[in-house]
Design a protein around this motif. Structure first.
Motif, PDB file in Angstrom:
ATOM      1  N   ALA A  64       0.964  -0.981  -0.044  1.00 33.32           N
ATOM      2  CA  ALA A  64      -0.027  -0.017   0.064  1.00 33.32           C
ATOM      3  C   ALA A  64       0.794   1.326  -0.005  1.00 33.32           C
ATOM      4  O   ALA A  64       0.958   2.090  -0.990  1.00 33.32           O
ATOM      5  CB  ALA A  64      -1.012  -0.036   1.227  1.00 33.32           C
ATOM      6  N   GLY A  65       1.487   1.491   1.209  1.00 28.72           N
ATOM      7  CA  GLY A  65       2.416   2.740   1.261  1.00 28.72           C
ATOM      8  C   GLY A  65       3.196   2.938   0.357  1.00 28.72           C
ATOM      9  O   GLY A  65       3.564   4.076  -0.550  1.00 28.72           O
ATOM     10  N   ARG A  66       4.075   1.940  -0.063  1.00 27.71           N
ATOM     11  CA  ARG A  66       5.323   2.047  -1.087  1.00 27.71           C
ATOM     12  C   ARG A  66       4.742   2.231  -2.452  1.00 27.71           C
ATOM     13  O   ARG A  66       5.432   3.028  -3.200  1.00 27.71           O
ATOM     14  CB  ARG A  66       6.223   0.706  -1.029  1.00 27.71           C
ATOM     15  N   PRO A  67       3.724   1.399  -3.004  1.00 30.73           N
ATOM     16  CA  PRO A  67       3.265   1.707  -4.269  1.00 30.73           C
ATOM     17  C   PRO A  67       2.627   3.257  -4.362  1.00 30.73           C
ATOM     18  O   PRO A  67       2.730   3.824  -5.493  1.00 30.73           O
ATOM     19  CB  PRO A  67       2.368   0.702  -4.531  1.00 30.73           C
ATOM     20  N   MET A  68       1.901   3.540  -3.144  1.00 26.79           N
ATOM     21  CA  MET A  68       1.530   4.925  -3.274  1.00 26.79           C
ATOM     22  C   MET A  68       2.641   6.133  -3.359  1.00 26.79           C
ATOM     23  O   MET A  68       2.444   6.964  -4.039  1.00 26.79           O
ATOM     24  CB  MET A  68       0.611   5.120  -2.169  1.00 26.79           C
ATOM     25  N   LEU A  69       3.764   5.734  -2.579  1.00 22.84           N
ATOM     26  CA  LEU A  69       4.851   6.776  -2.831  1.00 22.84           C
ATOM     27  C   LEU A  69       5.607   6.673  -4.134  1.00 22.84           C
ATOM     28  O   LEU A  69       5.971   7.672  -4.693  1.00 22.84           O
ATOM     29  CB  LEU A  69       5.772   6.272  -1.698  1.00 22.84           C
ATOM     30  N   ASP A  70       5.626   5.540  -4.950  1.00 21.84           N
ATOM     31  CA  ASP A  70       6.302   5.394  -5.925  1.00 21.84           C
ATOM     32  C   ASP A  70       5.504   6.307  -7.108  1.00 21.84           C
ATOM     33  O   ASP A  70       6.157   6.837  -7.981  1.00 21.84           O
ATOM     34  CB  ASP A  70       6.229   3.888  -6.486  1.00 21.84           C
ATOM     35  N   VAL A  71       4.107   6.192  -6.710  1.00 19.47           N
ATOM     36  CA  VAL A  71       3.287   7.109  -8.029  1.00 19.47           C
ATOM     37  C   VAL A  71       3.831   8.856  -7.650  1.00 19.47           C
ATOM     38  O   VAL A  71       4.042   9.515  -8.530  1.00 19.47           O
ATOM     39  CB  VAL A  71       1.741   6.728  -7.688  1.00 19.47           C
ATOM     40  N   LEU A  72       3.782   9.329  -6.580  1.00 24.24           N
ATOM     41  CA  LEU A  72       4.229  10.422  -6.092  1.00 24.24           C
ATOM     42  C   LEU A  72       5.807  10.943  -6.616  1.00 24.24           C
ATOM     43  O   LEU A  72       5.803  11.894  -7.231  1.00 24.24           O
ATOM     44  CB  LEU A  72       4.286  10.694  -4.463  1.00 24.24           C
ATOM     45  N   ARG A  73       6.634   9.989  -6.459  1.00 27.05           N
ATOM     46  CA  ARG A  73       8.001   9.954  -7.132  1.00 27.05           C
ATOM     47  C   ARG A  73       7.922  10.172  -8.529  1.00 27.05           C
ATOM     48  O   ARG A  73       8.542  10.743  -9.173  1.00 27.05           O
ATOM     49  CB  ARG A  73       8.861   8.945  -6.467  1.00 27.05           C
ATOM     50  N   HIS A  74       7.314   8.960  -9.028  1.00 23.03           N
ATOM     51  CA  HIS A  74       7.305   8.997 -10.683  1.00 23.03           C
ATOM     52  C   HIS A  74       6.681  10.458 -11.245  1.00 23.03           C
ATOM     53  O   HIS A  74       6.993  10.789 -12.437  1.00 23.03           O
ATOM     54  CB  HIS A  74       6.275   7.959 -11.025  1.00 23.03           C
ATOM     55  N   GLN A  75       5.666  11.029 -10.561  1.00 23.23           N
ATOM     56  CA  GLN A  75       5.044  12.318 -10.922  1.00 23.23           C
ATOM     57  C   GLN A  75       6.056  13.575 -10.518  1.00 23.23           C
ATOM     58  O   GLN A  75       5.461  14.565 -10.614  1.00 23.23           O
ATOM     59  CB  GLN A  75       3.739  12.434 -10.278  1.00 23.23           C
ATOM     60  N   ASP A  76       6.950  13.375  -9.708  1.00 25.75           N
ATOM     61  CA  ASP A  76       8.088  14.108  -9.279  1.00 25.75           C
ATOM     62  C   ASP A  76       7.205  15.588  -8.281  1.00 25.75           C
ATOM     63  O   ASP A  76       7.299  16.640  -8.735  1.00 25.75           O
ATOM     64  CB  ASP A  76       8.721  15.022 -10.638  1.00 25.75           C
TER      65      ASP A  76
END
Length: 199
Positions: free
Chosen positions: A72-84
């Motif tokens: 949950a948390g890590r995949p959500m964080l990955d989306v934020l990082r991918h979108q800079d």
């Protein structure tokens, strides 16, 4: 250049009877993020999980809140990082529908909840500021004022003493060029003092 969000945006997904309520919103820091998460628990007392991810000021957090680790948390964080994105909190409130989704299904559900919310988000370029302070002879005051006006310096404070002292903030990316131009324009008669960091 990193961006933040202009305002909160929500999404809602129903997957195998589980309800996922997503939200992405601007926040300044971890303390603000924790306040938002606590408020979500109060607003959704029947929810099984309130998972969240945070990117703020170079710090990050990813909280699974009882879901299997890393789903949950890590995949959500990955989306934020991918979108800079920075200065952004992503939250997903899950109401369990009685059907287990498996690790892959959970990753997709939490990723999609954040991604769907971001589709409707207004992104705002994040301009980091750098605080600077200098002093020059009175003869150079006009040249310094013109250069500061040209780069859009803010929080400008001017003190007149034995020399003219300037305290101001400029966008981080223009600071090195400004320092060089001011040194040239004043023929090296500029003194730089330590200034507090600006947000």
């Amino acid at each position: 250049m990193p961006s933040t969000l202009a305002h909160p945006v929500h999404s809602e997904l129903i997957i195998k009877k589980s309800r996922f309520i997503g939200c992405v919103q601007p926040v300044a820091n971890r303390a603000d993020a924790l306040c938002v998460v606590e408020a979500l628990w109060r607003s959704h007392p029947g929810a099984r999980h309130v998972c969240w991810a945070l990117m703020a000021g170079g710090h990050s957090a990813a909280v699974d809140d009882g879901e299997p680790g890393g789903t949950a948390g890590r995949p959500m964080l990955d989306v934020l990082r991918h979108q800079d994105l920075d200065g952004v909190l992503a939250t997903v409130v899950r109401y369990f529908g009685g059907v287990k989704l498996g690790a892959g299904g959970l990753v997709r559900a939490y990723t999609d909840s954040v991604a769907q919310a971001l589709l409707g988000a207004d992104k705002v370029p994040l301009c980091r500021m750098q605080a600077l302070a200098c002093e020059v002879p009175y003869a150079a005051e006009g040249v310094v004022r013109r250069e500061l006006a040209a780069v859009g310096a803010v929080q400008l404070v001017v003190h007149h003493g034995s020399q003219v002292q300037f305290d101001f903030s400029v966008p981080e990316h223009v600071a090195p060029g400004l320092v060089a131009r001011l040194s040239d324009a004043t023929q090296g008669r500029i003194g730089w003092r330590k200034a507090a960091e600006a947000a």
